[in-house]
Design a protein around this motif. Structure first.
Motif, PDB file in Angstrom:
ATOM      1  N   PRO A   1     -12.529 -32.322 -12.508  1.00  0.00           N
ATOM      2  CA  PRO A   1     -12.542 -31.300 -13.561  1.00  0.00           C
ATOM      3  C   PRO A   1     -12.549 -31.918 -14.953  1.00  0.00           C
ATOM      4  O   PRO A   1     -11.905 -32.939 -15.199  1.00  0.00           O
ATOM      5  CB  PRO A   1     -11.249 -30.519 -13.296  1.00  0.00           C
ATOM      6  N   SER A   2     -13.275 -31.299 -15.850  1.00  0.00           N
ATOM      7  CA  SER A   2     -13.475 -31.877 -17.184  1.00  0.00           C
ATOM      8  C   SER A   2     -12.192 -31.971 -17.988  1.00  0.00           C
ATOM      9  O   SER A   2     -12.099 -32.788 -18.911  1.00  0.00           O
ATOM     10  CB  SER A   2     -14.495 -31.037 -17.956  1.00  0.00           C
ATOM     11  N   ASP A   3     -11.168 -31.159 -17.660  1.00  0.00           N
ATOM     12  CA  ASP A   3      -9.938 -31.183 -18.439  1.00  0.00           C
ATOM     13  C   ASP A   3      -8.846 -32.022 -17.794  1.00  0.00           C
ATOM     14  O   ASP A   3      -7.715 -32.036 -18.272  1.00  0.00           O
ATOM     15  CB  ASP A   3      -9.429 -29.761 -18.684  1.00  0.00           C
ATOM     16  N   LEU A   4      -9.157 -32.744 -16.715  1.00  0.00           N
ATOM     17  CA  LEU A   4      -8.178 -33.638 -16.112  1.00  0.00           C
ATOM     18  C   LEU A   4      -8.147 -34.928 -16.939  1.00  0.00           C
ATOM     19  O   LEU A   4      -9.174 -35.574 -17.130  1.00  0.00           O
ATOM     20  CB  LEU A   4      -8.521 -33.930 -14.653  1.00  0.00           C
ATOM     21  N   ILE A   5      -6.964 -35.299 -17.421  1.00  0.00           N
ATOM     22  CA  ILE A   5      -6.844 -36.417 -18.353  1.00  0.00           C
ATOM     23  C   ILE A   5      -6.354 -37.680 -17.657  1.00  0.00           C
ATOM     24  O   ILE A   5      -6.948 -38.744 -17.781  1.00  0.00           O
ATOM     25  CB  ILE A   5      -5.906 -36.043 -19.519  1.00  0.00           C
ATOM     26  N   PHE A   6      -5.236 -37.584 -16.923  1.00  0.00           N
ATOM     27  CA  PHE A   6      -4.664 -38.721 -16.218  1.00  0.00           C
ATOM     28  C   PHE A   6      -4.244 -38.288 -14.815  1.00  0.00           C
ATOM     29  O   PHE A   6      -4.128 -37.087 -14.527  1.00  0.00           O
ATOM     30  CB  PHE A   6      -3.433 -39.273 -16.949  1.00  0.00           C
ATOM     31  N   VAL A   7      -3.974 -39.273 -13.955  1.00  0.00           N
ATOM     32  CA  VAL A   7      -3.439 -39.006 -12.626  1.00  0.00           C
ATOM     33  C   VAL A   7      -2.238 -39.912 -12.379  1.00  0.00           C
ATOM     34  O   VAL A   7      -2.059 -40.932 -13.053  1.00  0.00           O
ATOM     35  CB  VAL A   7      -4.495 -39.230 -11.514  1.00  0.00           C
ATOM     36  N   ASP A   8      -1.419 -39.536 -11.402  1.00  0.00           N
ATOM     37  CA  ASP A   8      -0.305 -40.368 -10.971  1.00  0.00           C
ATOM     38  C   ASP A   8       0.068 -39.952  -9.554  1.00  0.00           C
ATOM     39  O   ASP A   8      -0.319 -38.871  -9.090  1.00  0.00           O
ATOM     40  CB  ASP A   8       0.894 -40.206 -11.912  1.00  0.00           C
ATOM     41  N   MET A   9       0.801 -40.814  -8.853  1.00  0.00           N
ATOM     42  CA  MET A   9       1.274 -40.518  -7.513  1.00  0.00           C
ATOM     43  C   MET A   9       2.788 -40.410  -7.547  1.00  0.00           C
ATOM     44  O   MET A   9       3.472 -41.237  -8.155  1.00  0.00           O
ATOM     45  CB  MET A   9       0.839 -41.613  -6.536  1.00  0.00           C
ATOM     46  N   MET A  10       3.302 -39.375  -6.872  1.00  0.00           N
ATOM     47  CA  MET A  10       4.744 -39.124  -6.875  1.00  0.00           C
ATOM     48  C   MET A  10       5.211 -38.883  -5.448  1.00  0.00           C
ATOM     49  O   MET A  10       4.495 -38.266  -4.644  1.00  0.00           O
ATOM     50  CB  MET A  10       5.061 -37.892  -7.733  1.00  0.00           C
ATOM     51  N   ASN A  11       6.425 -39.351  -5.133  1.00  0.00           N
ATOM     52  CA  ASN A  11       7.048 -38.994  -3.867  1.00  0.00           C
ATOM     53  C   ASN A  11       8.004 -37.838  -4.128  1.00  0.00           C
ATOM     54  O   ASN A  11       8.978 -37.973  -4.873  1.00  0.00           O
ATOM     55  CB  ASN A  11       7.794 -40.180  -3.261  1.00  0.00           C
ATOM     56  N   LEU A  12       7.717 -36.690  -3.512  1.00  0.00           N
ATOM     57  CA  LEU A  12       8.496 -35.476  -3.727  1.00  0.00           C
ATOM     58  C   LEU A  12       8.978 -34.967  -2.376  1.00  0.00           C
ATOM     59  O   LEU A  12       8.172 -34.624  -1.511  1.00  0.00           O
ATOM     60  CB  LEU A  12       7.643 -34.411  -4.424  1.00  0.00           C
ATOM     61  N   GLY A  13      10.294 -34.946  -2.192  1.00  0.00           N
ATOM     62  CA  GLY A  13      10.843 -34.481  -0.935  1.00  0.00           C
ATOM     63  C   GLY A  13      10.408 -35.309   0.258  1.00  0.00           C
ATOM     64  O   GLY A  13      10.280 -34.794   1.372  1.00  0.00           O
ATOM     65  N   GLY A  14      10.169 -36.618   0.034  1.00  0.00           N
ATOM     66  CA  GLY A  14       9.764 -37.501   1.118  1.00  0.00           C
ATOM     67  C   GLY A  14       8.282 -37.543   1.387  1.00  0.00           C
ATOM     68  O   GLY A  14       7.839 -38.263   2.290  1.00  0.00           O
ATOM     69  N   ARG A  15       7.474 -36.799   0.617  1.00  0.00           N
ATOM     70  CA  ARG A  15       6.024 -36.793   0.805  1.00  0.00           C
ATOM     71  C   ARG A  15       5.340 -37.167  -0.504  1.00  0.00           C
ATOM     72  O   ARG A  15       5.804 -36.796  -1.598  1.00  0.00           O
ATOM     73  CB  ARG A  15       5.525 -35.415   1.260  1.00  0.00           C
ATOM     74  N   ASP A  16       4.230 -37.894  -0.397  1.00  0.00           N
ATOM     75  CA  ASP A  16       3.487 -38.286  -1.585  1.00  0.00           C
ATOM     76  C   ASP A  16       2.676 -37.109  -2.108  1.00  0.00           C
ATOM     77  O   ASP A  16       2.113 -36.315  -1.327  1.00  0.00           O
ATOM     78  CB  ASP A  16       2.551 -39.455  -1.270  1.00  0.00           C
ATOM     79  N   ARG A  17       2.608 -37.010  -3.421  1.00  0.00           N
ATOM     80  CA  ARG A  17       1.860 -35.931  -4.070  1.00  0.00           C
ATOM     81  C   ARG A  17       1.020 -36.536  -5.190  1.00  0.00           C
ATOM     82  O   ARG A  17       1.535 -37.298  -6.025  1.00  0.00           O
ATOM     83  CB  ARG A  17       2.814 -34.871  -4.610  1.00  0.00           C
ATOM     84  N   LEU A  18      -0.281 -36.210  -5.209  1.00  0.00           N
ATOM     85  CA  LEU A  18      -1.196 -36.687  -6.231  1.00  0.00           C
ATOM     86  C   LEU A  18      -1.151 -35.734  -7.415  1.00  0.00           C
ATOM     87  O   LEU A  18      -1.466 -34.545  -7.281  1.00  0.00           O
ATOM     88  CB  LEU A  18      -2.611 -36.778  -5.665  1.00  0.00           C
ATOM     89  N   LEU A  19      -0.752 -36.261  -8.570  1.00  0.00           N
ATOM     90  CA  LEU A  19      -0.559 -35.444  -9.764  1.00  0.00           C
ATOM     91  C   LEU A  19      -1.767 -35.526 -10.681  1.00  0.00           C
ATOM     92  O   LEU A  19      -2.410 -36.567 -10.792  1.00  0.00           O
ATOM     93  CB  LEU A  19       0.685 -35.907 -10.523  1.00  0.00           C
ATOM     94  N   ALA A  20      -2.039 -34.405 -11.359  1.00  0.00           N
ATOM     95  CA  ALA A  20      -3.122 -34.319 -12.339  1.00  0.00           C
ATOM     96  C   ALA A  20      -2.519 -33.893 -13.669  1.00  0.00           C
ATOM     97  O   ALA A  20      -1.957 -32.791 -13.771  1.00  0.00           O
ATOM     98  CB  ALA A  20      -4.185 -33.325 -11.885  1.00  0.00           C
ATOM     99  N   ILE A  21      -2.594 -34.759 -14.673  1.00  0.00           N
ATOM    100  CA  ILE A  21      -2.031 -34.453 -15.986  1.00  0.00           C
ATOM    101  C   ILE A  21      -3.119 -33.812 -16.835  1.00  0.00           C
ATOM    102  O   ILE A  21      -4.210 -34.369 -17.006  1.00  0.00           O
ATOM    103  CB  ILE A  21      -1.482 -35.734 -16.663  1.00  0.00           C
ATOM    104  N   ARG A  22      -2.834 -32.620 -17.341  1.00  0.00           N
ATOM    105  CA  ARG A  22      -3.741 -31.882 -18.225  1.00  0.00           C
ATOM    106  C   ARG A  22      -2.987 -31.581 -19.515  1.00  0.00           C
ATOM    107  O   ARG A  22      -1.778 -31.808 -19.609  1.00  0.00           O
ATOM    108  CB  ARG A  22      -4.228 -30.616 -17.527  1.00  0.00           C
ATOM    109  N   ARG A  23      -3.689 -31.031 -20.498  1.00  0.00           N
ATOM    110  CA  ARG A  23      -3.043 -30.830 -21.788  1.00  0.00           C
ATOM    111  C   ARG A  23      -1.941 -29.774 -21.724  1.00  0.00           C
ATOM    112  O   ARG A  23      -1.004 -29.772 -22.512  1.00  0.00           O
ATOM    113  CB  ARG A  23      -4.075 -30.453 -22.848  1.00  0.00           C
ATOM    114  N   GLU A  24      -1.982 -28.862 -20.715  1.00  0.00           N
ATOM    115  CA  GLU A  24      -0.973 -27.810 -20.598  1.00  0.00           C
ATOM    116  C   GLU A  24       0.204 -28.213 -19.726  1.00  0.00           C
ATOM    117  O   GLU A  24       1.172 -27.466 -19.608  1.00  0.00           O
ATOM    118  CB  GLU A  24      -1.591 -26.536 -20.010  1.00  0.00           C
ATOM    119  N   GLY A  25       0.117 -29.373 -19.064  1.00  0.00           N
ATOM    120  CA  GLY A  25       1.214 -29.769 -18.198  1.00  0.00           C
ATOM    121  C   GLY A  25       0.730 -30.588 -17.020  1.00  0.00           C
ATOM    122  O   GLY A  25      -0.233 -31.353 -17.129  1.00  0.00           O
ATOM    123  N   VAL A  26       1.389 -30.401 -15.870  1.00  0.00           N
ATOM    124  CA  VAL A  26       1.117 -31.211 -14.684  1.00  0.00           C
ATOM    125  C   VAL A  26       0.777 -30.293 -13.516  1.00  0.00           C
ATOM    126  O   VAL A  26       1.546 -29.386 -13.180  1.00  0.00           O
ATOM    127  CB  VAL A  26       2.330 -32.092 -14.308  1.00  0.00           C
TER     128      VAL A  26
END
Length: 492
Positions: free
Chosen positions: A84-109
């Motif tokens: 998506p054109s508005d996706l700025i950065f990404v990161d990987m997070m472990n949440l509740g024991g499972r990995d989650r791929l995060l997408a940072i946009r100007r309005e939040g995560v």
């Protein structure tokens, strides 16, 4: 992307030598096609027995995300789509024991659902990042802020950070705002905002992790609370070292008339392993293009009631008559103290002529062990790193150095890339020698045009190797992977 670009080849390499009886790797290559740049993140997203590799590429027309999963034999592409054109950065997070791929946009995560590979709205907050760059980069917003072993979220904005901390059940606390306005970096024709560095330590000694930011004169410390959150009113902490900034990437104008000394905050950490945070500073002295020296000073913290205080005089230091910078900062010998691998070199006219004539340049990789009283005057271990430069194409190849646990014994090992087909692994010794004197030679199918990344992708307790690189005489890129196979057996 054509079927040709999906061709994935696997070969096997096994070597037995020295004190470790076996280091074996399955080598794989994934064609990525033509691209200008690549970002690779990894995590258990699809439920397989190894981390998935998520590759973001871009060319002059589009940005794409490709996901590769490992089935125990080959890597297969399980998803490919435009970003998506508005996706700025990404990161990987472990949440509740499972990995989650995060997408940072100007309005939040948001997060990327691996069932549908679509964006799911998640955390709303104003970010300081407003415009997506041409490529998709990784931004480290998921980190353990309070020291409880769980990933939290720290999203930088123009007033500071919006922080969510993770509970033991995988839920997040309500967000809090920690004031820490960004600084600016000014170039010749541009300027950019820089989020304040986050320093994590227990300032008041109550067992709850605190966070701090450099405020220009000292540290603003936000105290940790029993529920894992943070007080929103900071404690101002005096730092008596006369520091100018905590931006260690600050540049100097080099020239004959330059004569400048500048000290910067390098980090806040428990360097000497006594349970109290210390301060590290970096001092660069510049007296011209060929007259530089670099020194890292360490000021050990001590408790004064419910505060941590630091003295102006350093307790120990690492110095170099030239330019040096840390490429490795970890506990290399397992004693609970922080050790360093410093890349060090001296810039002179002879070195410049050598590069022009031979197309190669050498550096020292100095490893400094933190002992009972501090760092020794001379490095405990020194390795020579040689880089080869093709001045026509701009390609750089070399004996890149990495540190990780490749033998699976819990002690850090040294990996030196001999060339594209072999790496030398020096097993960690757990003592002042740091690494074995004789390496284990391991055949690989990688590249010498860039440093190998190390991570335990297949969960066997041993680091694997992966890297992206450009093919010779081509703009096509490949992702090369070496997965550890079997347990490393110690010989008698």
């Amino acid at each position: 992307m054509s079927a040709l670009n999906l061709r994935i080849a696997a070969v096997t390499a096994a070597v037995a030598q020295g004190g470790v009886a076996e280091l074996a790797y399955d080598n794989h290559r994934i064609d990525l096609g033509e691209s200008i740049s690549q970002t690779v993140v990894h995590g258990r997203l699809t439920g397989g027995g190894a981390d998935d590799l998520v590759v973001f590429t871009h060319d002059e027309r589009e940005r794409q995300m490709a996901v590769y999963a490992y089935d125990g034999g080959i890597w297969s592409r399980v998803h490919l789509a435009d970003v998506p054109s508005d996706l700025i950065f990404v990161d990987m997070m472990n949440l509740g024991g499972r990995d989650r791929l995060l997408a940072i946009r100007r309005e939040g995560v948001d997060w990327i659902d691996p069932e549908t590979w679509t964006l799911r709205p998640w955390l709303a907050a104003a970010s300081m990042y407003k415009v997506a760059p041409p490529d998709v980069r990784e931004l480290d917003i998921a980190l353990d802020l309070n020291g409880d072993g769980l990933d939290d979220i720290a999203l930088p904005g123009f007033d500071g950070y919006t922080v969510w901390t993770q509970r033991s059940d995988g839920s997040l606390t309500e967000p809090v705002e920690l004031a820490a306005p960004p600084t600016t970096r000014t170039g010749f024709r541009s300027s950019a905002y820089r989020a304040r560095e986050i320093y994590r330590f227990d300032f008041d000694g109550d067992g709850h992790g605190d966070v701090a930011f450099w405020n220009g004169d000292g540290l603003d410390v936000y105290l940790g609370l029993p529920d894992g959150g943070f007080d929103t009113e900071p404690v101002a902490v005096h730092v008596p070292m006369g520091l100018s900034t905590d931006d260690v990437t600050i540049s100097f104008g080099f020239g004959a008339i330059v004569d400048e000394t500048r000290s910067m905050l390098y980090g806040v950490d428990d360097f000497n392993g006594d349970g109290v945070a210390d301060i590290g500073t970096s001092t660069i002295e510049v007296g011209g293009l060929f007259d530089q020296s670099t020194r890292y000073d360490f000021h050990f913290g001590r408790r004064d009631g419910n505060t941590t205080v630091f003295d102006a005089a350093p307790d120990t230091h690492i110095s170099s008559a030239g330019v040096q910078g840390p490429l490795e900062r970890s506990d290399l010998d397992g004693d609970g103290r922080v050790d360093f691998g410093m890349l060090s070199f001296k810039l002179g006219i002879g070195r410049i002529i050598s590069v022009l004539l031979t197309g190669s340049v050498s550096f020292n990789m100095n490893f400094h062990l933190m002992g009972e009283g501090g760092y020794a005057e001379q490095p405990n271990v020194q390795r020579r790193v040689k880089l080869r430069l093709d001045l026509g194409s701009g390609r750089v190849a070399g004996n890149w150095v990495s540190v990780g646990d490749l033998t699976g014994d819990g002690v850090r090992d040294l990996l030196v890339q001999a060339d594209a087909t072999r790496v030398d692994v020096y097993p960690g010794t757990g003592d002042a020698g740091l690494f074995a004197k004789r390496p284990i030679e391991v055949a690989v199918d990688l590249s010498d045009q860039g440093s190998v990344r190390l991570a335990d992708l297949n969960g066997d307790g041993r680091d694997d190797m992966f890297m992206t690189h450009r093919l010779p005489d081509s703009e096509s890129r490949q992702l090369a992977i070496a997965l550890s196979r079997g347990a490393a057996m110690r010989s008698e």
